[in-house]
Structures are given as C-alpha cells and as structure tokens.
Design an enzyme around this catalytic site. Structure first.
Site, mmCIF file in Angstrom:
data_model
loop_
_atom_site.group_PDB
_atom_site.id
_atom_site.type_symbol
_atom_site.label_atom_id
_atom_site.label_comp_id
_atom_site.label_asym_id
_atom_site.label_seq_id
_atom_site.Cartn_x
_atom_site.Cartn_y
_atom_site.Cartn_z
ATOM 1 C CB CYS A 62 -0.973 -0.036 1.184
ATOM 2 S SG CYS A 62 -2.376 1.070 0.965
ATOM 3 C CG HIS A 67 -3.444 -3.667 3.079
ATOM 4 N ND1 HIS A 67 -2.405 -3.125 3.788
ATOM 5 C CD2 HIS A 67 -4.098 -2.629 2.518
ATOM 6 C CE1 HIS A 67 -2.429 -1.809 3.674
ATOM 7 N NE2 HIS A 67 -3.454 -1.471 2.900
ATOM 8 C CD GLU A 86 -0.486 -5.664 5.266
ATOM 9 O OE1 GLU A 86 -0.601 -4.439 5.407
ATOM 10 O OE2 GLU A 86 -0.731 -6.234 4.181
#
Length: 1299
Positions: A1139, A1264, A1266
């Site tokens: 990001c 994302h 994660e």
C-alpha cells in the site's frame, strides 16, 4: 518568494461539476481549469540546482494533459497568517531532504483560470460571486495575482488582550461582551462573574471570560443533565444524570471506570497483547488483561456548518478521548452515525420529501451526506482506525400541534463518532500530579479555528451570528494525531515506567478548558507561559491563542525526572510538544505573556470551577395525538418505497470509503457474504493479533417514535442495540455496556418533559430490569434550527433523540452470526421471533414516513424479561451452532429484514405471513423488536425448544424458507401477495447509494458498480487455491530456532505496522519496529536486517503524492539513500512494500536492482478511497513471496485512495504486463482479469495489483495480504478454512527463501 507550477488540481469530471456550480452563479462562464502552484519562502535566492531538486520533489500526482490558462485568475491560498497542514508536512519533507537551510517554508495554492465567452476575462463582480464555491473562507483566501501570494510569508504582529470594564460599566458591560464574543453565558453566570471580579477588585480580561464561558458551557458542564426539575408543577426526585448513574449503582460489575474520565473502561480478557519492546524495538507478546475503553461523541453543530471538517474533527476528537483515557491507551475501532432531514437527491426526489427550506448559514442534508461521511472516513483512514458499524437516518415531517403545524427533523444533524480501544490494567486510573510537575501540550500548533466551539454548540442553530457559527468549526490533521498516538503508545508500552501521570485531550474550549481541567483534577494551580504554546499564526491575540480549538492536541502532566525520556519519544515520532509551565500547590492559574510583559490570566481556580447557581428546569409536558395512518397504494408500491427510503436502503456509499481492516484486528465489518452486502448487525474485533476472543459493538436508535412517546423511543433504542449485538457470541446480557447519546431541543414546548421521560424510562426502569449499565454518554441540548425567510419565522426541531451504542467482550469471534442465508439448496427454514407478542404498531415507521405521516401508536419494549430471554436463547443457539443466519427486525420492518437476508445470500424466498394474522401491511412493515433466524429443517424442533426454555414458546413463527430461484414470494396462506425478482429489489434498495456515488465520485465507476450488481450470473467472491494453506512450509526452519531480523519500516503517518509485524512474527521472523527517524539520525543501521518491510498508511499525510514524501526523504538524503542502496544491493536481502509502502518503493526504483519497470501509483479511477474485500490471481513470477501459489485466486483487502498503476504510456503498460513480473492481478468473481470497477478497485491497466523485481527479491503490492493472514480477519471466507488464512503462505515463503 519562488513559485513553481504544479500538476492539474482537478480531474475532468470534477471540473465539469465545478463548471456547473459556477454557471449557477455566473451563467456566462464558458470554461474553468485548475492547477497547483507551489510557493517557496527562502532566506536567499535559490540556485538552479536547488530549484531542480525542488522540481523533482514537487513532481507528483497523475500525469494528465494541462488545460488552457485563459480568462481570469483566482488564486486560492491558505489564509494569510496561518501555516497549513500541507505546508508543515511538505516543509518537513524538504528539510529531511537536506534543503533545511535554504528553504524556510513551502505552501501550496490552487490557481483557477475561469473564462467567459470566447475565453474572455470575467468582471470583478462576477468573480466575487464565484469565490464561495472555490474556497473555504475559514482556512483559505483568494487573490487575483500570483505576486499577491507573497502575503503568505509576511510577518504578523501579535495583538494584546483586552479587558471588559465590569468595575465601571457593571453588568451591562458583561452583557455586551457576552453578545460580541458569543460566550453564551446565562443570566445567573453573568451575575456570578460580576460578583467575583468585584471581589477581586479588577476587571476581567477577554481571555478569562472566554475561558470561563468554555469551561462552563452546556457543552462542557452538562447543566441541563445536572439540573433539578419540576414537571407539570411536580418536583422530581432526581436529575437526569442521577437517573443515568442509577444504572451503575444497580450494576457495577465489569465496569472499571465510569463518568470521570475521557472514556469509560470495562473488563476485557487476558490475552497476548502485541506491541514492540520499548528496549529492543522487537515486536512481541505480553500476557495481560486487555481492558476495553468505550466512548461515543457527537459533533452536530460543526457538521451542520461545514460537514467535511465537522465530521472529521468529530472522529478525531473521539479518538483522542480514547487515547487520553487513564494514563494513555490505544484506540482500536470506530462507529459512526448520521441523522439528517430530507436528502432530495437531484433527479431522485421522493414524493414524501416536501421542500421546506433552510437557513443560509447551514448546508443541506444532501451536502451533509455527501461531505460529512467523507470527512469522518478520511480522518479514520489516515489515523489508522477501522470504522466497522454505524447508522444513517433521513427524517423530516410536518406534524400538527396545538400551536399549529411544526416541522420536525434534523436540519441540525446528528453526527455520531464513537469506538472502542484497549488499555492496560495499571493505566486505567489517572495518576496524581504533584507541584512542580511539567504541564505539557502535545500535538499540532494553535490556529485560529474553532474559536468558541463549546459555547456555539450550546446554542440553537441560528441563535448566534453567522460569522461566529463559522468560526466555531475546527479543521483536521489526522497524520499529526497519528504521531501523537504513537507517542502515547510508546509511553504505555513502558508499563510502570510510563512517563504520563495524567492526560486529557484538547477539545471544546481548547487549552482554556483542557489545562485548567488537568490542574483542577489534581487540586493544583499552574504557572504557565502563553508564548510556549506552539503557534502557527503569530498574529493571534492571547484569547485566540489560549481558547482556539485547533485539533490533534493533548495536555499531560509529566514529572521533571521523566521529561527527558518523554522528549526522546516525541523526537523519534516527530510529534511536536512544548512545556507550558509547572503545576503549583497554590490553586491559582497564572498565564504570563513575555511578548507584552503581562498576565492575560491571573485567576483563583475556584472562580473558574466555582459553583454558579445550579440550574432548575420548571417545564410542562405537551400531550400529542396523531391521526390514524392512511396508507395508499399496492403492497408492491409500499414495499418499493420502504426499500428505497434512505434509512432502510443500501449504505454502501457510506462504507466503502472507510478503511475497515487497518491494524489487522477486524473480524466482522458491515459487509456480509460473498456478494459483500452491507447488512451486518454488529461489528466484531479481535482482542489481539493471535486471539479468538474479541469485542463487539452495535447501535440502536428509533428517534421518530419520540414524536409519539419519548419513553418508548428510548426503550426501543436500547432494544434495537441489543437485538443487533446479539449476533456476536457474548457470555451474558450483563456483559453488554451501553453508551447513551441524548439530543433534544431544550426549551421547545414539551421537549424538556419528553427528555426527562425518556431518560427516566431507560435509567430508572429498563436498564436496571435488564441488568445493564450506561457508564458513558453525551448530551446535546440545542437540536433546533431557526431562521427567517421571506419575512416569516421558520424552525425545524429534532425529536428527542437517544442513540444507544452497545459494547461487549466476545467469547469467540468465529461464532458471529450474519444475515447471509446459506445452504439454500438444502432444507432450511426461516423462523421469526416476535418480541412484541403479536403487536404490530406502525407509528413512527418508515412506511408511515413515506406517506408523510407519523401514526398514533408507537412500538415499545413492554416486557424486559422477554428481551432478556431472547438474548440468552440466541447466545445458547449460537454456541451450539444451531443458527445458520440471523437478522434483527428494525427500520423497514420484517420486509426489510427478509429482503436483506435474501440479498446477502443471493437467493429467493418463499414466505407465508399467515401465522402473523390478517393485516399483511402491518405484519410486513411494523418495526417492533424481533429477529429472523435460518435453521436446518431437522433443527427446528430443537431451536423451538431452546426458545421455549427462555420464555419464548408463543413468540416463534415459521415463515417459510429460502429458495435458489431469484424471486421473493410473499404469500398469505394460498394467496400470493407479491412475487418480485431479487435482483430488481436489490437495485431498488441500492438506488440511493448509486445516486449518491454518482453525485460524489466518478459517475462512470458508479455506473459500472450498478451494472455489476445486476449480473444474475455473478457467483460472488470465489477463491480457488492451488496449495494447502494449513501446510506450514516454514516449520522446519523455525524449528531450528533462528529468527531472522526484519525491519518493520514506518515513516510519520504510517499506520499499518502492527499487522505487518504480526504476519512476519507468525512466520518465524524477529520483526523490529524501525522509524525513518532512526535511520536518518543514524540510530539504526539496515546492515543487521535480512528484510525491509514498508508498511501501509499515509506517510506525511500523502503530501507530495502517496508515498512520495517518504521516497524523496530517502532519495534526497545522502545518509538514507546510501543505506537503502547498500541494502537493496545485498544478494541476501529482500523487501516487501504494501500500500503506502508499495507507493514509496515504486519511487525508489532507481536504487532497487531490477525494478526499472515499476509504475507510479496515482489517484483511483473512482477518485475515492476504496475499501473492499477483493479477488486477485497469483501469476508465475520470480517473486520469492509467491512460490507455490501460482494460479490461486485469493481474497484480499483493498484499502487505498491512490492505487492506480500509471505507466509512461499505454505501450509501456502492455510491455510490463508481458514481462512475467506482475505478481497479482485483480480478477472478477468469474475469475477474469478485471478491467472494470469495483472488481478492479482502482482502474489499473491489465488488472495489475502487484509487481516484483527481475530476481524476485523485492515485491510491491497495493492490496494488503498482511491484514488477512488469519481466516478470522476476513469479512467473509469459506467455512472450511482453518486458523491460517491462505496469505500466511506468502510470509512463510520468505522464511523458506532465507533457509
């Protein structure tokens, strides 16, 4: 002053919108074009080399063709005498890039070129008419020539304080000052002040009067809630506040802090809390209780005047309340809510939306709902707090009264901002300050904004002068608040060594309220220096410096011996702070001013906090009666109107603009099922990154009912909050704690008595009967808008309005229930649980409102035991897995409940209303409490048995079943009443959202999303894995005990480090918190790290383009550039940018080997922040992260505003697409590479979502992974998944690569 041209400031569709607005004011305008202008203040002329460096620094944004600079120039600048947030961040970047000695400051303006016919200039009078649509007069100014911009850098002379001649002019002098300064002092307060200053034998300063007015405003002191009451001649036993506190007196269990701090604290679970070690910086877990702070604020007055900053600072203030609880805490997740009058969307006006007008000083309901939600969402996004639930009501109605027809509605809106967070057990109670402790302000500088906000919000809208109204709106800077929160987090992480003894946020009244409160709480005074206040506007007078409500500030007390440690933490985070002075044993507040050698304040604390006479309310009730409802039209027409009412309709336009996954602790957001339909009943968060326990929050409000029966309206708000939060797996009803936000038009006929009845019903009766506590809340007592129009006096008065927010610890987040109908092809049943025992009252309902009526009889909670039994039964059935789906009955009645379940399950229904009696209209549209559950046919008897055990045997009705055919069929026995196409109903339900998106965002994207919703063949999100996510490929390497060190890298404004650290820690790495200031200062070297992980967020608030300031502070700083270049060149190193980290790393391609093909990332095609659960497909590339995952289609979180990959040309994009280095591509639900919105959320060519270098060591990705490395972090997932989410493989692959 140097000037440098910038890029175009507005896209084509934004320019077209602006052109239309300009033509409404000046029809002869033929064209408009806008571009940025950068203004550089330098102590000496800059060299060509310096200007070239600045040119490269200021190259940001999409590369689009410039427009024609013809016609007249209007240059919009920050207001002279101010330093804008853009300037402070951009100047920081320039200084970090080594130009600190040569550039004093940078500012940015927007040059508008506006042409009349044939490109001619406009007349001066015409330009004057255009200025209001081009600038915000609170923070900006307009000039006509470029050279006039030099006024930005001119010096400004400070002004002294003034005094009010009370000794000579007596009370009359104070009455004049009260009016001119907008103090909103009551008569008894003016008498009190005259007496006290006569005692002191001196005149008050304007600073002292404003400080007293703010500290003692209704907004800050809640005088009405603390008042004594006489109603209809009968004295009442309790104040309103005592009635609320009765809930705590009756049920204290589980409440650790109530009524005395910035937020309430309730008990949480003992979990492994995850944060960096204060000593080593390594992220790790500490086993301890994670207690829960809860808070809900309103920001109604500012949102009516200026919705974007009003809602933004509402969110920011509530976040600060949470962070400033006890000795410092961490906010986690937010909620929001809006109540407004008729929307009247152009081209989509509804028959019930009759125009009534509004005063010029406030904006329309439509403008509030276009801009307000954007402001609130933007603040949460940039700060880094997910917003997970909320409500929206549009209500305005003409009602007959004994005095004639009145308009009731929300011209003064309700804007709710709330949330929850976590706090350490040892920090729940504030410490005691000692004489000599340092009184500190942490955060941004003073600015001339929000002056008198506490007093202004305490008046009816329109009762103060328009300029004072506007001056009372604050402005936002979320990135600054993030820096302050990082300091607070660093302090509480120190545990017993936390340097913060006590902390308050700076809100209403600014420092004039916060500093005295901090001292007074500890029975101390203070000796302070005015010029120690950080100040962005040197020309301000003392009253402006001391009383302004500049945001993102905290005041705190620190012992002298802890000051150096605190200062070091602030320096690392680049969070400004200043020591204002010392706490003193003498209880006097003395504020010195070295500029003028005097003291603007020298006041005994008891003058400020003395007890002016207690307010007494002597009021009468006003009986009301409404005519019986006359509902015209067919059942199908009523059904359509109810679904298209904004209160019932799809809220997607309010949801996809807000990040719902930042921090990696969201488990249940608004979006439900594989078609991501926003119908969730409650929000659920994780206690910590590894837990299955968590927290839930939900809302309840039924304000239109208050027109009929205020007490019933309040009881129903509590009931709705409980039927919503029941979807989470909660131990017992008494674990739920409530926040109550009360709104009323105090002083309007009958409203005070109605308010008292509502508070009494909840505080003295319902909550004690349910075992519920209300440990926190807020009141706003001026919910009336008055104005004159055409010589006539007009007014809009809100109903007495109670907004309930419910919070609870959650035993198991995996057992959260949703409205999604599942296993539709199997034999399942829909059971309706009726909590009204067959009553079907339609008063105050949406079906009444679409006819412009109210109705005579209100729904109510008549049997608390029924509600108690219902809650316990739902929890028991949830624990046993007996419920497949759950949805409460609320706005829109049973009809809305059933439709929303069908939308979430993408199915049809076969429903028989016969069990509910003969009045099908009442059965379908009443809004009594209740819920619908889906159960397997084989479980129906057992479910009925459990409900019977809890006293609900006669309240359960089998209504029918879901069906695979996309048709909603409603029968009464053998008679079919309605048979509607599910997708057609969905389009009706989503029309408001579509129209609002079309108005606010890129209309092409709105059209594409509307078309996608109508795709009958859409299979929903369809993940497909080519590997087993349960297989831990890193296990053999982790077993050896080696934990390679990775730098979890962040810059100021980055907010996604926790989830990045959690994923890599789970994969066997030692994740270390590294701030860019550590590298720039030389405190930390990259030599000891194997990986660099650049995290998401808003570095420098996305000034100079997303990730641009961060990248340039590396590229143009020799120490940083050398360190990163050396790291990238090492063959044993790897890196990941997600990001904001992706945007940053893409701009480092000159120093990353094999990254020359990286694009830059610019504004999304929708021109909106996009937060969605998306699908990407993994391609075969050399990336070390994706080995063995090729061909998988995977669910992933999208959360960005600038994610569109931009290449120098179309040909370049095609070439890069063919290199075999695109790691992931957006795909639609059919698995095709997505080129259209929203499957491709940002408009990147060829669906490009991530890329890697030629050797695969460095990978960048906009979405994302994660944030979804555990399955419980997905808002929807296949039920067969285990604890590891599929993306966990990516992080384990990195561990395998290192060996």
């Amino acid at each position: 002053m140097h000037t440098l041209r910038g890029a175009p400031a507005l896209s084509d569709f934004r320019l077209a919108k602006l052109l239309a607005q300009c033509r409404e004011r000046v029809p002869s305008v033929s064209s408009i074009y806008a571009e940025f202008v950068h203004l550089i203040d330098a102590p000496a002329p800059l060299s060509e080399a310096d200007l070239a460096t600045l040119g490269r620094l200021l190259d940001y944004g999409p590369r689009v063709a410039t427009g024609a600079r013809i016609g007249s120039l209007l240059l919009v600048l920050p207001r002279p005498g101010t330093i804008s947030p853009w300037s402070s961040k951009a100047t920081d970047i320039v200084h970090n890039c080594g130009l600190g000695e040569r550039v004093r400051r940078m500012e940015r303006g927007t040059a508008f070129f506006i042409a009349g016919p044939d490109g001619q200039a406009l007349q001066d009078a015409e330009l004057e008419r255009l200025k209001p649509v081009l600038h915000d007069r609170m923070t900006q100014a307009v000039v006509g020539r470029l050279e006039d911009a030099a006024i930005l850098f001119a010096g400004h002379t400070p002004r002294p304080f003034t005094t009010v001649d009370v000794l000579g002019g007596g009370r009359a002098a104070l009455v004049t000052a009260n009016r001119e300064l907008g103090l909103a002092l009551a008569d008894d307060e003016m008498d009190y002040l005259v007496a006290r200053f006569t005692e002191l034998k001196r005149n008050p300063t304007d600073v002292e009067l404003m400080m007293f007015a703010q500290a003692n405003s209704e907004h800050c002191r809640h005088k009405i809630f603390n008042a004594s009451w006489t109603i209809d001649g009968k004295p009442q036993e309790r104040s309103l506040f005592q009635a609320i506190k009765n809930t705590y007196v009756q049920h204290k269990e589980g409440v650790l802090g109530a009524y005395k701090d910035n937020a309430a604290v309730i008990e949480g679970f003992e979990v492994d809390r995850f944060f960096p070690s204060p000593e080593s910086g390594e992220w790790g877990s500490v086993r301890e209780p994670a207690h829960i702070m809860i808070k809900v604020e309103t920001h109604n007055h500012p949102t009516a005047i200026s919705p974007y900053p009003g809602a933004a600072t509402g969110a920011g203030g509530e976040i600060r309340d949470e962070g400033a609880t006890g000795r410092g805490a961490r906010p986690k997740a937010g909620l929001t809510g809006f109540s407004v009058s008729h929307l009247r969307i152009p081209g989509f006006e509804q028959p019930w939306e009759q125009p009534y007008g509004k005063p010029d000083r406030i904006v329309s309901a439509l403008d509030i709902m276009v801009d307000g939600p954007l402001g609130g969402a933007a603040f949460n996004n940039e700060f880094g707090r997910p917003n997970l639930t909320g409500y929206f009501r549009s209500y305005e109605v003409q009602v007959p009264t004994p005095g004639g027809v009145e308009v009731r509605g929300y011209h003064k809106p309700i804007m709710i901002a709330g949330g929850l967070g976590n706090i350490r057990a040892s920090h729940v109670q504030k410490g005691r300050l000692q004489p000599g402790d340092k009184l500190i302000v942490l955060g941004g500088p003073a600015m001339l904004i929000g002056l008198g906000g506490g007093a202004a919000s305490s008046m009816a809208q329109g009762a103060s002068a328009a300029d004072l109204d506007f001056a009372s709106v604050q402005r936002d800077n979320a990135e600054m608040e993030r820096r302050c929160q990082e300091v607070i987090d660093s302090c509480w992480a120190l545990g017993d060594k936390n340097p913060i003894r006590s902390i308050h946020d700076v809100g209403a009244g600014g420092l004039s309220n916060a500093v005295p409160e901090l001292a007074h709480d500890n029975d101390l005074g203070g000796r302070l220096e005015l010029r120690a206040v950080p100040n962005a506007e040197p020309g301000m007078s003392p009253v402006e410096i001391w009383c302004n409500e500049a945001q993102e500030r905290y005041v705190l007390g620190v012992a002298p011996e802890d000051l150096a440690r605190f200062a070091a933490l602030c320096e690392r985070e680049r969070a400004p702070f200043s020591v204002l002075g010392d706490a003193t044993a003498e209880q006097t507040l003395k504020l010195g001013d070295t500029q003028f050698g005097n003291a603007p304040i020298d006041l005994p604390m008891d003058v400020l906090f003395g007890k002016p006479p207690r307010m007494h309310r002597d009021v009468t009730s006003r009986p009301v009666s409404f005519a019986p409802l006359t509902l015209d039209g067919s059942l199908a027409l009523l059904a359509e109107r109810v679904l298209s009412h904004p209160t019932v309709a799809d809220k997607s336009f309010l949801i996809t603009i807000g990040d719902r996954t930042v921090s990696g602790l969201s488990s249940r957001d608004q979006m439900v099922g594989p078609w991501q339909v926003p119908v969730a009943d409650c929000a659920v968060t994780l206690s910590t990154v590894t837990s299955t326990t968590g927290e839930a929050m939900a809302m309840g409000e039924r304000t239109p009912l208050a027109l009929i029966d205020a007490a019933a309206s309040a009881r129903m708000a509590v009931g709705e909050a409980l039927t919503n939060i029941a979807a989470a797996r909660i131990g017992k009803l008494s674990d739920v704690k409530l926040s109550a936000n009360w709104m009323a038009a105090a002083g309007s006929p009958g409203e005070d008595a109605s308010l008292y009845a509502a508070v009494h019903a909840v505080g003295m009766e319902l909550c004690p009967a349910l075992g519920l506590t209300i440990p926190v809340g807020k009141d706003s007592m001026s919910m009336r808008t008055v104005w004159e129009e055409g010589g006539a006096r007009k007014a809009v008065t809100s109903p007495v309005s109670l907004i309930i927010s419910a919070f609870a610890p959650v035993l198991d987040v995996r057992k959260s229930l949703t409205p999604q109908l599942v296993d539709v092809a199997d034999d399942t049943r829909l059971l309706f649980i009726d909590l009204a025992r067959g009553k079907q009252r339609l008063g105050g309902s949406v079906v009444a409102h679409v006819h412009g009526q109210v109705g005579p009889e209100s729904p109510d909670v008549e049997d608390p035991a029924l509600l108690r039994g219902f809650f316990a039964a739902v929890q028991a059935l949830s624990e046993s897995g007996s419920l497949l789906a759950y949805h409460d009955r609320s706005d829109g009645g049973l009809w809305a409940t059933l439709c929303e379940m069908a939308f979430a399950g993408r199915c049809g229904l076969d429903v028989d209303l016969a069990p509910l009696g003969g009045d099908v209209t009442a059965a379908l549209f009443n809004e009594e409490l209740g819920a619908v559950v889906q159960v397997r046919a084989s479980d129906v008897a057992r479910v009925r048995e459990v409900l019977a055990q809890h006293g609900l045997s006669r309240d359960v009705h089998e209504l029918g079943r879901p069906v695979t055919a996309l048709q909603v069929r409603v029968r009464h026995g053998g008679d079919t009443l309605m048979a509607e196409d599910t997708l057609a109903l969905r389009r009706t339900w989503s029309r408001v959202s579509y129209e609002m998106q079309k108005l606010r965002d890129n209309p092409i994207c709105a059209d594409q999303e509307s078309a996608a919703r109508s795709d009958a063949s859409d299979p929903g999100l369809s993940p497909k894995l080519t590997f087993d996510p349960a297989q831990d490929v890193a296990a053999p390497f982790i077993a050896k005990g080696a934990r390679p060190r990775v730098a979890v890298l962040r810059e100021q404004g980055v907010n996604s480090q926790q989830e990045m650290a959690a994923a890599f820690t789970r994969a066997g790495f030692a994740a270390v918190d590294v701030h860019m200031s550590d590298i720039l200062s030389g405190r930390v070297s990259l030599e000891g790290f194997k990986g660099v992980l650049a995290c998401g967020g808003f570095s420098y608030g996305d000034v100079l383009g997303a990730g641009g300031g961060w990248a340039k502070s590396i590229l143009f700083n020799p120490r940083a550039r050398d360190a990163f270049a050396a790291f990238f060149a090492r063959p044993d190193s790897f890196g990941l940018g997600v990001c904001n980290g992706c945007q940053m790393m893409s701009q480092l391609k000159d120093i990353i080997p094999g990254a020359e093909h990286f694009p830059r990332f610019v504004r999304n095609a929708s021109e909106q922040y996009e937060a969605r659960l998306s699908l990407v497909e993994v391609s075969k590339t050399p990336s070390l992260f994706y080995q063995g995952m090729e061909g998988s289609r995977m669910l992933i979180v999208t959360s960005h505003g600038e994610g569109r990959a931009e290449f120098p040309s179309v040909e370049d994009a095609a070439r890069v697409n063919g290199l075999g280095l695109v790691t992931t591509r957006w795909v639609d639900n059919h698995g095709r590479v997505a080129e259209s919105y929203p499957a491709n959320p940002n408009g990147s060519p060829h669906g490009i979502a991530g890329l890697t270098t030629r050797d695969g060591r460095f990978t960048i990705t906009m979405p994302h992974p994660e944030r979804v490395h555990r399955s419980v972090q997905h808002s929807w997932r296949p039920r067969e998944w285990g604890d590891d989410g599929p993306w966990m493989r990516m992080f384990r692959n990195a561990r395998v690569w290192l060996g």
